[in-house]
Design an enzyme around this catalytic site. Sequence first.
Site, mmCIF file in Angstrom:
data_model
loop_
_atom_site.group_PDB
_atom_site.id
_atom_site.type_symbol
_atom_site.label_atom_id
_atom_site.label_comp_id
_atom_site.label_asym_id
_atom_site.label_seq_id
_atom_site.Cartn_x
_atom_site.Cartn_y
_atom_site.Cartn_z
ATOM 1 N N ARG A 10 -3.771 5.556 -8.324
ATOM 2 C CA ARG A 10 -3.305 6.899 -8.705
ATOM 3 C C ARG A 10 -3.324 7.076 -10.225
ATOM 4 O O ARG A 10 -3.622 8.163 -10.730
ATOM 5 C CB ARG A 10 -1.903 7.142 -8.156
ATOM 6 C CG ARG A 10 -1.855 7.312 -6.640
ATOM 7 C CD ARG A 10 -0.435 7.486 -6.134
ATOM 8 N NE ARG A 10 0.333 6.260 -6.217
ATOM 9 C CZ ARG A 10 1.626 6.196 -6.502
ATOM 10 N NH1 ARG A 10 2.302 7.307 -6.783
ATOM 11 N NH2 ARG A 10 2.258 5.043 -6.529
ATOM 12 N N LEU A 16 0.853 -1.182 0.000
ATOM 13 C CA LEU A 16 0.000 0.000 0.000
ATOM 14 C C LEU A 16 0.893 1.237 0.000
ATOM 15 O O LEU A 16 1.921 1.272 0.687
ATOM 16 C CB LEU A 16 -0.895 0.040 1.242
ATOM 17 C CG LEU A 16 -2.223 -0.715 1.204
ATOM 18 C CD1 LEU A 16 -2.893 -0.658 2.577
ATOM 19 C CD2 LEU A 16 -3.158 -0.143 0.148
ATOM 20 N N ASP A 17 0.503 2.274 -0.771
ATOM 21 C CA ASP A 17 1.236 3.538 -0.743
ATOM 22 C C ASP A 17 1.318 4.055 0.689
ATOM 23 O O ASP A 17 0.404 3.828 1.487
ATOM 24 C CB ASP A 17 0.541 4.583 -1.602
ATOM 25 C CG ASP A 17 0.636 4.278 -3.092
ATOM 26 O OD1 ASP A 17 1.525 3.510 -3.489
ATOM 27 O OD2 ASP A 17 -0.205 4.821 -3.858
ATOM 28 N N PRO A 18 2.387 4.790 1.036
ATOM 29 C CA PRO A 18 2.493 5.329 2.397
ATOM 30 C C PRO A 18 1.275 6.143 2.834
ATOM 31 O O PRO A 18 0.870 6.077 4.002
ATOM 32 C CB PRO A 18 3.751 6.210 2.327
ATOM 33 C CG PRO A 18 4.582 5.551 1.273
ATOM 34 C CD PRO A 18 3.604 5.051 0.243
#
Length: 297
Positions: A179, A45-47
């Site tokens: 994104r 998962l993205d930060p």
Amino acid sequence: MARKKGRDINGWLIVDKPAGVTSTAVVAKVRWALDAKKAGHAGTLDPDATGVLAVALGEATKTVSHIADALKCYDFTVNWGAETTTDDASGQVLRESPARPTADQLRAALPGFTGQIMQVPPAFSAVKVDGERAYDLAREGEALDLAARPLWVDSLTLIQADPDSARLEMVCGKGGYVRSIARDLGRELGTLGHVAHLRRTWSGPFEAEDAVPFDRIDRESQDWLESRLLPLEAALEDMPMLRATPDGARRIRNGNPGEVTGTAEWGETVWVSDAQGPVCIGRYQGGTVQPERVFNL
């Protein structure tokens, strides 16, 4: 002094990752809290993203690929009118647009982003370019021309539309970048867009409502954390299960084809159990299974 290796502990701990923490940091915290010898996760998962991060411990790490390949669900918000370096709110604004899509325009565009699509990853992503991570090259200011990659989008649904933003839900396969969906939707609709909020609500069989909040990991006892562990085989619920005979289990544990009861399609990937628990993942060969991953439990 010899380094302590940690405990042999097997299973899955589902963590509700908060924003501002990397997936790697979550795994490290879980491993430390449980004093586990081995740990990994099934899908970064993205930060800045929140939600389900499935952490595999011990022999469960041998099943990570099955969760990584499974469908996942994301609840996310796109802000219209700006494109950023990272395609989310953490990046610097590259371009702006006064245009805003209507809800009807957005609904009409969504079918073009479902099914088998081609997607260009964000510049700030873990995709490798000539052996280096794209995000490292992007931080150095290098202009990247990343190749489009196939992505299965099972569904993309509009939940709420506001003048400056939209909330959507996407169910997709392995390797999807929300994104990129936000960026490409903005361009398709004649404006610009980036992700303002992103949450993974489920990943394969694992759901957010069953997850342990990250901030409880270092506040709870090992016993409490162990009580929240899911068994190794929780990752295999969509795979046929066959039962090994006593001699079959012995042979499989030695890396050889072993006799099983039950049936599957010839060549199908199955998992095998016996009275002691999971034995292996392997290929069914008409009465026997050729092991591919053997569990040492």
